[in-house]
Motif scaffolding. Structure first.
Motif, PDB file in Angstrom:
ATOM      1  N   ALA A 274       0.828  -1.200   0.000  1.00 18.10           N
ATOM      2  CA  ALA A 274       0.000   0.000   0.000  1.00 18.10           C
ATOM      3  C   ALA A 274       0.863   1.251   0.000  1.00 18.10           C
ATOM      4  O   ALA A 274       1.822   1.360   0.750  1.00 18.10           O
ATOM      5  N   GLY A 275       0.551   2.169  -0.893  1.00 16.71           N
ATOM      6  CA  GLY A 275       1.272   3.443  -0.925  1.00 16.71           C
ATOM      7  C   GLY A 275       2.427   3.472  -1.907  1.00 16.71           C
ATOM      8  O   GLY A 275       2.949   4.526  -2.227  1.00 16.71           O
TER       9      GLY A 275
ATOM     10  N   VAL B 115       7.330   4.711  -9.274  1.00 18.27           N
ATOM     11  CA  VAL B 115       7.181   3.334  -8.818  1.00 18.27           C
ATOM     12  C   VAL B 115       8.166   3.115  -7.679  1.00 18.27           C
ATOM     13  O   VAL B 115       9.369   3.352  -7.844  1.00 18.27           O
ATOM     14  N   ALA B 116       7.677   2.669  -6.535  1.00 17.18           N
ATOM     15  CA  ALA B 116       8.565   2.471  -5.389  1.00 17.18           C
ATOM     16  C   ALA B 116       9.424   1.241  -5.616  1.00 17.18           C
ATOM     17  O   ALA B 116       8.979   0.258  -6.201  1.00 17.18           O
TER      18      ALA B 116
ATOM     19  N   SER C 149       9.426  -3.425  -2.270  1.00 22.66           N
ATOM     20  CA  SER C 149       8.117  -2.787  -2.216  1.00 22.66           C
ATOM     21  C   SER C 149       7.017  -3.698  -2.746  1.00 22.66           C
ATOM     22  O   SER C 149       5.874  -3.290  -2.833  1.00 22.66           O
ATOM     23  N   ARG C 150       7.376  -4.950  -3.179  1.00 25.49           N
ATOM     24  CA  ARG C 150       6.349  -5.870  -3.656  1.00 25.49           C
ATOM     25  C   ARG C 150       6.135  -6.971  -2.640  1.00 25.49           C
ATOM     26  O   ARG C 150       7.084  -7.480  -2.055  1.00 25.49           O
TER      27      ARG C 150
ATOM     28  N   LEU D 299       5.294   3.529  12.022  1.00 25.55           N
ATOM     29  CA  LEU D 299       4.541   4.621  11.434  1.00 25.55           C
ATOM     30  C   LEU D 299       4.949   4.718   9.973  1.00 25.55           C
ATOM     31  O   LEU D 299       6.118   4.531   9.638  1.00 25.55           O
ATOM     32  N   THR D 300       3.984   4.985   9.082  1.00 27.53           N
ATOM     33  CA  THR D 300       4.347   5.236   7.697  1.00 27.53           C
ATOM     34  C   THR D 300       4.310   6.733   7.460  1.00 27.53           C
ATOM     35  O   THR D 300       3.342   7.394   7.819  1.00 27.53           O
TER      36      THR D 300
END
Lengths: 414, 357, 317
Positions: B118-119, B127-128, B300-301, B333-334
């Protein structure tokens, strides 16, 4: 009829010939300087001028919100935003969102009114769906759109020339009423930082004078052979890389560094009470004094060298004590050197960047570091330019004083 | 005859190669992080495509990118930037839009848009590739009993200097979490003036004991030199110091703040299509998992997680060192980029003014 | 400095104290430079003297940081040190690359600054020079303007030179100068110019003009007079100006940080990264080498100064 005009051998009037000759000489001298002058003007003066112009011209808003700009031009300050204004706003927002320029617009307004960035970007996403009456529908989207401060900021940003970056650089903020006012205490940064920069520079200049004066006096009064050996001790730091010197001060002064370790080792201070000499003002002052000291010693030395020793001898023979002689005879003659060295050190200190960035920590950084911050981190180039212009103004004023006191063509090195 | 054929074939392939031999310039952050990208992305991509991939470093790639686009003179094809910068540059029209649907599916066949955490795809221009985090780290030979983020702010319980990044971001959030605000309410609290005051009040309690750092490599150095006993730091740097250089550093995952690094294409990039291919390749499940072999930043996947193996030393299991491990996520925390995009100017000024006091 | 014969006892005490104070100040000046030399031989990766170093145990000292200067950034540092190793080192080691970059940038910027600067100083020192004060002020301004402002201005200019040149811009547009050697060279030349102007003008002020008149009288043209008479006499000024310009470039980090890129990594920029990024005594090893270079340069300058005084008929006292 006798000719009263003096003539040269080939019969031309002497005055004209001399004039021509001196015009040729002037032109020749000028042609020698011209290549360099052109080089410096193109690669230095103009770029700096252009950079400084960013402090008053920022078209991020005006270039991307044309209809609203037109409305602001048609309606004088103080006009309540009417339906036409909101219609222009909605049209511009739609357009800016489509052109992907809404972010620039939002960033520009957010400089003046914190927290409005998302107001613009989210409005941009929804603007297409807005319908008349726009005043109601825009305010319904977010009541912030009805606030005078947002409109004041937009009007301010729509002008070709803006003072808002200078306002920000002087710690003035848009108030809720939409006029620039002194920022609240906890948001004042730049004036304090300017003050600190000037204060620290003054301290460094004073310390340089305090340390430089005796050394310059010694160098000037020793015979040449000895003094040129000692001069190497002054010139070696002068020639050594600034980063090397800053690094070695870090090595010497940090809490686990050589000075503290030695003091703890000798039992002078306890392990818990190590001196904090690095990453604070003390670190900046010590390192900068060291780095700038040669700039004080060299001009002092060149002035002291020219003072004839017979003056002090005469004073002594007339009964003055050595202290009186020093105070009333010697020091006044060194004033030009003090002025030259002092202003030079002060000018250099005011613009320092590298050393405070490395050893300054939180309390020892200067205005230059803040300029670099806005250049490289916050990307608020207009504010960086405004701060730079103010700093440059101060430096040029000092340069002018220096020219008055010493004359720039008398500047000497080593 | 045979020789002739060989020559001809060589000539043809080399001609084809020359036509293909495009160059791609990628801008990243330098250091161990850049090395991990070169190993996991650049080398295999260059080999498979027959192109040259140049890696250049910057202190923060967003700055040169913004300047290059502004000056209409772009030389970088792909840049690695932080989330808030990606969002901002995207809104300002300085980045190309990336079609997220065109990214390869996950290792288990999940479509890309579902596979990313997410995010990670929140900006249409980015793309992260990794999840990194700001954590508290300490020297375990000098500190014992550190269990929560509150201990970092408690100099009575754990005496000694603290290292903090010289900036508002992350510090304010950590201060609130240490003051008892649950992670889920941190940004809501920070949106109120009282919340901001509360955060600064908490920072006030340790202000006199703080050594401020600016570059990511400084905290391990400050810890190693004994200048501080605890410091906030980027988790990858601490991992490197602890595992690769055997320093006695421990990460306190409590109160960590997670963030993304993302790939973007500056508007007007010279090799836009190749840049797109590079990003698709580099953010595939396997490439992301490979990167974790070199540095402890999380892929990130979701489908990369099971593929993450051992560190390059061949014995350290990477899983537990990831900010996304279950242990690390207990109180995490994000980073809220919207919040910081809006309030960065104001809070940075406030922070600077606070420093001057 | 001897005291006069009539000095009182108090004055004698004060004189001793004064010498002591001066010694202290000299120590302050020189200590930070000397301290880095022993530390660069530290066997440990720390910035402080270890026990072993203090007891002069040979084990406490090593050349590993000097070795690190060679190997850092190499593709295969652990191979046998044969020809391949050395060529790998020469091409890939980061500090070697930085040294090469510094040399390239330093050489060209010095050449540019010295040639243009000497020419201009010749013009400025002529009594007929119009607007001398104003022009001198402009030419010296790069030394006075805080370098952070210079760097910022040049960054925008070099990003897109045409936008500044306006009508002067070439038809085909201009190439970007940021991240290029040319850009860094031009910028460093600008910063070095004031030093050349100052030193060369100073030599020219003491230049005896009757010598050039005599040359002209004997039939030499202006060019020949310049090369045969003026230049040999002002050479010391030109050389020390060039040295100043070179050192300015060699020591400059802010402009390189702003307008250079990874490609133009110079020694100061590499050191800056080292100080900000991974602090290792390699920096101290570089510092030691730089200190030795500056001692060498300083000797050259001192010798030149003596030569110039001899030529002008002034003997050192």
């Amino acid at each position: 009829m006798s000719d009263t005009i003096l003539r040269t051998a080939d019969g031309k009037p002497l005055k004209a010939a001399l004039q021509r000759a001196s015009a040729v000489a002037r032109r020749r001298a000028f042609w020698l300087v011209l290549p360099l002058l052109a080089f410096v003007v193109i690669t230095f003066v103009v770029p700096i001028g252009q950079m400084l112009s960013r402090s008053v011209t920022n078209d991020a808003f005006s270039a991307n919100m044309p209809q609203l700009v037109a409305w602001f031009e048609a309606n004088p300050e103080g006009t309540e935003p009417d339906e036409a204004a909101f219609a222009a706003l909605a049209a511009d927002l739609t357009n800016a969102a489509a052109e992907r320029t809404i972010g620039s617009v939002a960033t520009r307004i957010n400089y003046d009114v914190s927290g409005t960035r998302s107001l613009f970007t989210s409005a941009g996403r929804k603007a297409k769906k807005l319908e008349a009456p726009f005043k109601e529908s825009v305010v319904a989207m977010d009541p912030k759109w009805g606030e005078p401060i947002v409109w004041a900021a937009m009007r301010n940003a729509s002008a070709k020339l803006t003072t808002s970056f200078y306002q920000a650089a002087m710690d003035r903020k848009l108030s809720a009423k939409g006029v620039f006012e002194k920022a609240p205490e906890d948001l004042q940064v730049y004036l304090k930082l300017f003050g600190r920069t000037l204060a620290l520079s003054a301290v460094v200049t004073f310390l340089c004078l305090l340390l430089g004066y005796p050394v310059a006096h010694l160098l000037a009064s020793l015979p040449m052979r000895k003094s040129s050996l000692l001069m190497i001790l002054v010139l070696l730091p002068f020639w050594t890389s600034l980063l090397v010197r800053t690094t070695s001060w870090m090595v010497l002064l940090q809490e686990q560094g050589i000075l503290n370790n030695t003091l703890v080792g000798l039992g002078i201070i306890s392990d818990e009470n190590r001196f904090a000499l690095m990453y604070n003002q003390a670190g900046t002052i010590i390192a900068m004094t060291h780095i700038l000291l040669p700039f004080m010693i060299l001009p002092l030395y060149s002035v002291m060298k020219t003072i004839p020793v017979s003056y002090t001898r005469a004073a002594r023979s007339l009964g003055a004590t050595s202290w009186t002689t020093f105070r009333r005879i010697y020091v006044p003659q060194t004033v030009p050197g003090i002025g030259a060295g002092g202003i030079l050190v002060f000018i250099l200190a005011v613009g320092y960047y590298i050393t405070p960035a490395l050893v300054g920590g939180a309390t020892g950084t200067l205005i230059s570091n803040q300029i670099a911050f806005h250049m490289q981190d916050s990307l608020n180039w207009s504010l960086a330019a405004a701060l730079a212009a103010m700093l440059l103004g101060a430096v040029l004023a000092l340069y002018w004083v220096y020219d008055r006191l010493v004359g720039i063509d008398n500047m000497k090195l080593g | 005859m045979k020789l002739k054929t060989v020559l001809l074939a060589t000539a043809l392939t080399s001609a084809a190669y020359a036509a293909q031999a495009a160059e791609l310039t990628v801008m990243s952050w330098g250091g161990a992080y850049e090395t991990s990208q070169v190993e996991a992305y650049n080398k295999p991509f260059a080999a498979s495509k027959g192109v040259t991939v140049n890696m250049v470093a910057a202190d923060n790639p967003a700055t040169p990118i913004a300047a290059q686009v502004e000056a209409n003179n772009v030389t970088v094809d792909v840049a690695d930037v932080e989330l808030s910068d990606a969002v901002r540059l995207c809104d300002e029209g300085k980045l190309e839009v990336i079609d997220h649907a065109a990214l390869p599916a996950g290792a288990d066949g999940t479509p890309a848009t579902e596979d990313f955490v997410a995010g990670a795809l929140v900006s249409e221009c980015a793309v992260a590739n990794i999840v990194w985090s700001t954590v508290v780290a300490y020297d375990n030979t000098k500190v014992s009993g550190a269990a929560s983020i509150a201990d970092f702010f408690d100099t009575a319980k754990i005496p000694g200097k603290r290292g903090l990044r010289k900036g508002a971001k992350a510090n304010l959030e950590m201060a609130l979490m240490a003051d008892g605000v649950p992670a889920s309410e941190v940004y809501a609290t920070l949106s109120t003036p009282e919340g901001v005051d509360r955060a600064f009040a908490k920072l006030d309690t340790i202000k006199a004991d703080v050594v401020w750092w600016e570059a990511g490599a400084q905290p391990p150095q400050l810890l190693a030199d004994g200048e501080v006993v605890m410091s906030t730091a980027y988790n990858g740097r601490i991992f490197n110091a602890a595992v690769a250089e055997n320093k006695p550093f421990t990460i306190l995952w409590d109160g960590q703040i997670m963030d993304f690094d993302l790939f973007v294409i500056p508007k007007g990039a010279p090799n836009k299509d190749l840049a797109m291919e590079y990003i698709a390749y580099a953010t595939s499940a396997q490439a992301l998992a490979d990167q974790a072999k070199y540095i402890s930043y999380g892929p990130s996947r979701k489908s990369s997680a099971p593929l993450v193996g051992l560190y390059q030393d061949g014995k350290t299991e990477m899983g537990p060192h990831m900010p996304t491990s279950p242990e690390a996520l207990k109180n995490a925390l994000t980073n809220d980029f919207e919040f910081w995009a809006d309030r960065d100017v104001e809070l940075s000024e406030k922070f600077n003014a606070w420093l001057l006091k | 400095m001897a005291l006069p014969i009539y000095a009182s006892p108090l004055e004698r005490v004060w004189h001793k104290t004064y010498l002591l104070i001066c010694a202290g100040i000299f120590l302050f000046l020189i200590a930070p430079i000397l301290i880095v030399i022993p530390l660069s031989f530290n066997a440990e990766p720390y910035f402080t003297f270890t026990e072993k170093m203090l007891s002069f145990d040979p084990e406490g000292y090593s050349l590993r940081w000097y070795d690190n200067l060679l190997t850092h950034g190499m593709q295969a540092p652990d191979m046998v040190r044969d020809g391949t190793w050395w060529s790998d080192m020469w091409n890939n080691a980061q500090w070697i690359r930085a040294a090469k970059n510094s040399a390239i940038v330093g050489f060209w910027s010095t050449l540019l600054a010295t040639s243009l600067g000497t020419l201009a100083a010749l013009g400025l020192s002529r009594p007929e020079m119009p607007y001398r004060k104003l022009i001198t002020a402009i030419l010296l301004s790069p030394m006075i303007v805080p370098v952070i402002i210079t760097a910022t201005g040049l960054f925008f200019f070099y990003s897109n030179p045409c936008s500044v040149l306006g009508p002067l811009a070439p038809e085909g547009g201009c190439a970007r100068l940021t991240s290029t050697y040319l850009g860094v060279i031009l910028a460093h030349a600008t910063l070095g110019i004031p030093f050349v102007i100052i030193t060369v003008t100073a030599t020219l002020t003491s230049f005896d003009k009757s010598l050039s008149r005599a040359a002209a009288n004997l039939g030499a043209g202006p060019v020949r007079t310049f090369f045969k008479v003026q230049l040999p006499l002002i050479t010391p000024g030109v050389v020390s100006g060039a040295l100043f310009a070179f050192v300015t470039s060699f020591d400059e980090v802010v402009v390189v940080l702003f307008i250079g890129s990874h490609e133009q990594q110079t020694i100061p920029r590499q050191m800056w990264n080292g100080i900000r990024e991974q602090i290792s005594p390699s920096i101290l090893a570089v510092a030691t080498i730089l200190v030795i270079i500056s001692i060498a340069l300083l000797t050259v300058v001192e010798l030149l100064r003596r030569r110039s005084e001899r030529l002008r008929g002034l003997t050192p006292q």
